[in-house]
Every structure is written in C-alpha cells, then in structure tokens.
Write an enzyme that holds these catalytic residues in place. Structure first.
Site, PDB file in Angstrom:
ATOM      1  N   ASN A  59       0.844  -1.200   0.000  1.00 30.28           N
ATOM      2  CA  ASN A  59       0.000   0.000   0.000  1.00 30.28           C
ATOM      3  C   ASN A  59       0.881   1.253   0.000  1.00 30.28           C
ATOM      4  O   ASN A  59       2.104   1.154   0.084  1.00 30.28           O
ATOM      5  CB  ASN A  59      -0.932  -0.029   1.210  1.00 30.28           C
ATOM      6  N   CYS A 103       1.890   3.531   2.079  1.00 32.55           N
ATOM      7  CA  CYS A 103       2.884   3.793   3.150  1.00 32.55           C
ATOM      8  C   CYS A 103       3.804   2.632   3.432  1.00 32.55           C
ATOM      9  O   CYS A 103       4.663   2.708   4.329  1.00 32.55           O
ATOM     10  CB  CYS A 103       2.162   4.225   4.415  1.00 32.55           C
ATOM     11  N   GLU A 115       3.385  -0.477   4.677  1.00 33.64           N
ATOM     12  CA  GLU A 115       3.252  -1.424   5.778  1.00 33.64           C
ATOM     13  C   GLU A 115       2.378  -2.628   5.452  1.00 33.64           C
ATOM     14  O   GLU A 115       2.299  -3.565   6.237  1.00 33.64           O
ATOM     15  CB  GLU A 115       2.703  -0.718   7.025  1.00 33.64           C
TER      16      GLU A 115
END
Length: 726
Positions: free
Chosen positions: A266, A268, A270
């Site tokens: 995704n 970001c 994580e």
C-alpha cells in the site's frame, strides 16, 4: 467521548456527516453509526448484534481503538467503502495498463490508496511487436497514473495516494531511482525500489548483477550492485525517496503462497498485498492502557479481541469498488491490527525511547498483541470458518486448526486517527515536546505535550518562557532549566539516533504479520554514510522495508535557487543573476485595506525570480509596494531562500486593514508573501493555482502553517489534520 480541540477540528473537517446546512452529526453519532453498521455483520453468524454494537461503540468512544479513516468516514453511508489499502496489478499491455488506471480511479474515488508494481512493463526503447514501434517504459506510465490521481479526489475530499515499486533488476531501474530529482514529478506517488536477496548479496560482495527484460526474460545488461545501492542512498539523502522494500523477505512471510507472489504494498509500505487484494486496518491506543505506572495487559488483551472482531466484520460489510477485489479479499480476509500512542505510553512509564529498555518494552508488547490477535482470529475461525484459502501446513508453527484471517497485525502510520485519539502517531517518537500552533489572524499559541507539562509543574520548573524556548528549539536537548533525567525520558524524533529508529522498527516487526511503517529521521547535518548505515542495519535486522527522511531535505530540493548550500562560499559576494528573457507565473487579485492589489509572481527553471505589484484605482501605497517588489525580486535572483523572504513578509500589518472586516491579508507585504507561498506550493505539487495551498514546500502545513511531520512517506499536520502522500 472526551476529545481535544485538534481532534474536533479534524473530525469536523473530514469525518462528520454534512448536509446542505453544514455538519449534521456529533463525534458520538459518528462512532454510533460505525459501531451499528459493522456490528450488523454478526447477524449472519448468529451473534448478538446489539451486544456487539455496544462493545464496538464503548471501545471506540473510550478511544481504546479506532479503525482506519475510510471506515470512520464511510460506514453506514452511501459510499460504504471501508478499506484503506489496495494493490492493483499492471501487466505489459496497453489494455491492461489502462484497465488498471480506471480501477485505480475508482478506488481513489471511494477513499482508498493504491499500490502498484510497474516491474512487468517492458523497458524504455524495447520493441513493441504489435505496432513495430518502441516502448516508452514504466516511468512514462507512472506519470499517466500520477495525472489521473491529481484529477480524482478521494471521496470528494482529497487526492489519493499511490505506491510505485520497481524491481531492482528492471532495465529502467536507474531512471526510476532518480526520477524524483526533478521537483514536482510523481507528486502523488511514494516510490520504493524492490530489492532482491540476489541483489543484496551482489552488493555485499562488490559484484555486478543482471538486468532482465520482463517481457522476454532475457538479460539486457549488468550493473554494479554497489553503484546502484549508492544511487539509492544518494537520492534518499537528497529528498527521502526512494524507499526500499525487501521483496524476497516479504514473500517468505506470504501466508498464502498458492495465491501468487506479492509484488507491491500500500502507499505507506506497511501492507504487502497480492494483486486485487485489499486490507482494512485499525490501531489500538496504547496510551490508554497504563494503570499505576505499568501496562494493563488484561484490559489490552480484551481490546485486542474486540478489535479483531470489528476488523473481521468490516470485510463482510464493506462495499468494494470492484467485484474482483471483493472476491480476492474475502478469499484471504487479511486484517491489520496495529498500535498508536507508543511514545506517549513510554513517557507515562518513564522509559526513554532510545534505550534497551525501550526496545525490550516494544518487543514484549507487540508479542503479546500478536499472540492475542491470532488467538482471536482462531476463535472466530472455529465459529465462522477459516478463510477460504487457509492451508493448515502454513500455520503449523502456531498449531492452528482454524484461522479466520490470513494476517492479523500491521503497524500503520496512524496520521489523523491518532490526532482524534489525542496521542502520538503509530510507533513514531513524538515530533516536538512544545511547538507553535498557528491560529486565526496570525496569532500563535504554544502547544505543550500534556505529560511533559504535568511533569514540569510537578517538578517545579514550568514557565511560559521555558515552553517558548523549547518550542523554538524543538526538543529538550540542551535546555538548561530541564533536569537531565527528564530530558532523557522526553526525547523527540530528532534526539534519537537512526540506529534506535531502526532497532525499534525491528522490535515491532518481529511480532507483526505484515510490515511496519516507520520514518527514520535524520538531522539535516547527516551525511550519506549515515543513511547507508541505516539501510545496512535494516537489512541485517530483517526489516521488510525502510523509509528515511533527512530534516529539510525535501524542502531544500524544491526551494533551491542557483548554487546549493554546499556549493555557496559564505564569503562570496551575492550578485543577482540576470533577469531571464522568458518567465512564467501567475497574477492574483487581492482585496487590501485601500482597494485591490494585483500581485504577479514569475519563475523560470531556476526558481521564482521576480515579483510585480499593481495597485488598483482606489489608491494605496504604490511606491512602497513597488519598492517591496523590487527588493524581493533582487533577493530571489541573488539566491536567497524564498521561504526566508516569505517569513519576513507574512504578518506585517497595515493600519488600513484594521478598519475593514473580512480581509484575508494584513497588508501589501503580507499579500505578496501569501502569493509567493501559493506559487511555491504550485511548483512543488503541480496543482492548479486555485488548489495550490501555501507553504507546503517549506515544511509548513498549507492549511494552517503549522509544522508538518513526515510519516511513512507522507506528511501530516497534527494541528489541523492535513495530510498528503507522495
């Protein structure tokens, strides 16, 4: 529900329902809406819906746990899309590429963020058999996706975010690594290089490695792994991108290898996901579980169980943007339970973040959460059934006969939900103990961390003057009136050596199914070898990825004019460069105390270079405005940082503004400063001037001018909730 003023501002701006008359629900109503909607999934499993609704509501209203933003915004409303994370595949054909572009637009419209691997697209210059032409390569298509994102606002409120990943063995890898050296490029993307184990071993051995055309599988060239690694480090040092992800490690922990290979995450970083998979996240407020100076593990365990129940229900209630995403998501039912308020919790415990005790606390805490979350998923699986692709052999170490969710834990950057909860973000250290918050009419308030303020008053060293001093410094380090033992506990992001940032991320990763979003903060004085050391340590400690940010690096890149700071001789006499023959810019009409002021700001390839003003018929002070414009133009063409010029102009007040209400500026100089800010933002974000906010390039919030914090490749303002990725 007790919330801070900042939390109320964020909720009113982004989360609470609105009609044509304005806001039409309270924060409590929002949580009741969310709890009622998500609890309704229990009906299909024979559960007590009313009891579950109350349990969900109590957990959220007491700020013990909050789901990700799309769930809070959309549950019980027409849109109904509740997931934050999506990954879409991009195959090597024009039809597939533009199908993915359309799908991404639908996801952004629904409020989600998207991750892509562009590694399957043939390189720039490769032959295209169907047309007899040559391919333009993955970066050209990334620009198309970036432009589409710019046009589509998430849920009608903000632009979406993307992750772009390219494998390190793709022939266009060097262009990918350096593509953000041009300011304003791919501003709606976070970028990460997908590193393979073969590449890392070649780098450590000082060897070359092969580049492979994904369309043919043939070796096209070879590069020095060390040189490529150096370039990644150099670019990360310059502007924080690209980050790195270790693809082989991610796939080693793939809980459903039969479903395919994980290629992307995704936005970001994580949440690694398979193509067409989505995941819904939520975070436990660790700060709420301190009782009498220790962690209340019994209460924490109950909250973990309820949170897993809620997140699993979201999968059933969710309105997915695409049918294939619903099918893929429900085949694995991944959830991502994470944490926020970790730094605040350490403050309460009196444990410094950057110590062995801090690392030990993180390791034990996350191991407990992981164990309780997996048990909750097993219990749900026994009643509701395991996820369809469940393979008992994959979970043999856990001894699981049932498993409702393929993954249960993720450490996400909590951004705005941590502001709602009134705590520090994710596992990040606190950004500042005391800071200046900009409010209406250019007033400034000193915000102080509540635990530090309480401690300072109890210890007898609190004063407004001291809080202002700390706000100016940004940390307690070297503040004489604060005892050393207090300084050691109340550390901030820039007090912590990069080694401890990495080690803390590793401590949480050990007991996290998916990955950990964390920004490794560097001071502006950090060198490239410091970045290298952090990347090397991340690899040695088994991280799945890492993002770094050197203080001021991104702003410095956007605002630089002429020579860089290192190239400038301090003793050299500044001489304005010649006015360019061709410039471009904008003219903005602004109402001032004595009429209309027209401000023109022009720029060329080297930066903003001139300002003109023209006062309307009503009068004003044309001579003073012209003098200001000439001096500003001279300063800018002499290489003076535009942000420094803006800071000198903003806030100057003219007596004529006192006489009239409703003016948006305080004076002609203030108006010039504001237009300069908008042009800086225009050039750095590549947006329309009507959308261009002020000050983002200088590390200031475009909405309220407070300091922005870097978090997982994004920025967030803890004063008003503004956020942007890319």
């Amino acid at each position: 529900m007790i919330i801070t003023d900042n939390a109320r501002v964020v909720l009113e701006r982004r989360y609470l329902k609105k009609d044509d008359k304005g806001i039409c629900e309270r924060p409590e109503d929002m949580l009741r809406r969310v709890a009622r909607t998500i609890a309704s999934a229990d009906e299909r499993y024979g559960g007590d819906v009313k009891k579950t609704e109350q349990a969900f509501y109590d957990m959220m209203s007491n700020l013990l746990f909050l789901p990700n933003s799309p769930t809070l915004m959309n549950a019980g409303r027409e849109l109904g899309q509740l997931s934050a994370c999506f990954v879409l595949p991009i195959e090597d054909s024009m039809e597939d590429i533009f199908d993915s572009l359309k799908n991404a637009a639908m996801i952004h419209k629904s409020g989600g963020g998207t991750g892509f691997s562009f590694s399957r697209i043939r390189p720039d210059g490769a032959s295209v058999n169907s047309t007899g032409g040559v391919a333009s390569g993955p970066i050209s298509f990334m620009k198309v996706f970036n432009a589409s994102t710019e046009a589509v606002k998430q849920g009608g409120t903000r632009r979406g975010a993307n992750m772009g990943i390219l494998r390190v063995d793709h022939p266009d890898i060097m262009d990918f690594i350096t593509c953000k050296s041009d300011p304003g490029q791919l501003n709606n993307f976070n970028l990460s290089v997908g590193l393979t184990e073969a590449f890392m071993q070649a780098m450590l051995a000082g060897k070359d490695y092969d580049l492979i055309d994904p369309s043919t599988g043939e070796i096209t060239d070879s590069l020095s792994a060390g040189d490529v690694y150096d370039t990644i480090i150099d670019m990360a040092w310059q502007n924080g991108e690209p980050g790195i992800v270790f693809l082989d490690r991610i796939n080693k922990d793939n809980p459903v290898p039969s479903a395919g290979e994980i290629e992307s995450t995704n936005p970001c970083g994580e949440q690694p996901l398979l193509p067409y998979e989505s995941c819904n996240l939520g975070s436990i407020n660790l700060n709420a579980f301190i009782r009498d100076g220790s962690i209340d593990y019994a209460a924490l365990g109950k909250t973990v169980e309820t949170a897993v129940h809620l997140l699993d229900n979201v999968i059933d209630i969710n309105k997915y943007p695409l049918e294939i995403i619903e099918k893929t998501t429900k085949s694995m039912r991944k959830i991502g339970l994470g944490v926020m308020g970790f730094s605040d919790m350490l403050y309460q415990l009196g444990i410094p973040y950057n110590t062995e005790e801090g690392i030990k606390t993180a390791r034990a805490l996350m191991a407990f959460i992981q164990q309780k979350a997996r048990q909750a998923s097993r219990d749900l699986g026994a009643v509701r059934g395991s996820f369809p692709l469940f393979d008992q052999s994959v979970y043999k170490e856990q001894g699981a006969l049932h498993m409702r969710n393929a993954t249960v834990t993720t450490i996400a950057p909590t951004g705005t939900i941590s502001i709602i909860a009134g705590v520090s973000s994710g596992i990040e250290p606190v950004f500042a103990i005391s800071y200046v918050r900009n409010v209406m009419d250019d007033d400034k308030l000193i915000e102080v961390h509540p635990y530090f303020e309480k401690t300072a008053k109890e210890k007898g060293f609190y004063s407004q003057a001291l809080m202002r001093e700390i706000a100016e410094k940004g940390s307690l380090h070297g503040v004489e009136n604060v005892p050393n033992d207090i300084q050691n506990v109340f550390v901030t992001a820039h007090d912590i050596a990069p080694e401890f940032h990495i080690r803390m991320q590793s401590a949480f990763q050990e007991s996290t199914d998916n990955a950990v979003s964390k920004t490794v903060n560097f001071p502006s004085s950090a060198g490239k070898n410091d970045v290298r050391a952090a990347y090397d340590l991340a690899y040695r400690l088994g991280l799945k990825g890492v993002t770094i940010y050197r203080d001021g690096s991104r702003a410095g890149q956007v605002l630089s004019v002429g020579k860089t700071e290192k190239e400038t001789d301090d003793d050299e006499k500044r001489v304005p460069r010649d006015r360019p023959e061709v410039t471009q810019g904008i003219t903005q009409k602004i109402r001032i105390g004595c009429g209309n002021l027209y401000v023109t700001v022009n720029y060329d390839d080297n930066g903003i270079c001139e300002v003109f003003t023209n006062v309307g018929r009503a009068g004003g002070c044309p001579a003073q405005s012209e003098a200001t414009s000439r001096l500003v133009s001279t300063a800018l063409r002499s290489g003076i940082d535009v942000q420094s010029v803006i800071e000198q102009l903003r806030g100057i007040r003219c007596h004529s503004t006192i006489k009239q209400k409703g003016l948006k500026v305080l004076s002609c100089p203030d108006a010039i400063g504001r237009v300069l800010e908008r042009v800086v933002a225009l050039r750095s974000t590549d947006c329309d001037i009507d959308d261009a906010p002020a000050g983002i390039a200088g590390g200031k919030c475009p909405d309220c001018a407070s300091q922005l914090e870097h978090e997982g490749g994004c920025v967030v303002c803890r004063s008003c909730g503004y956020s942007k990725c890319g």
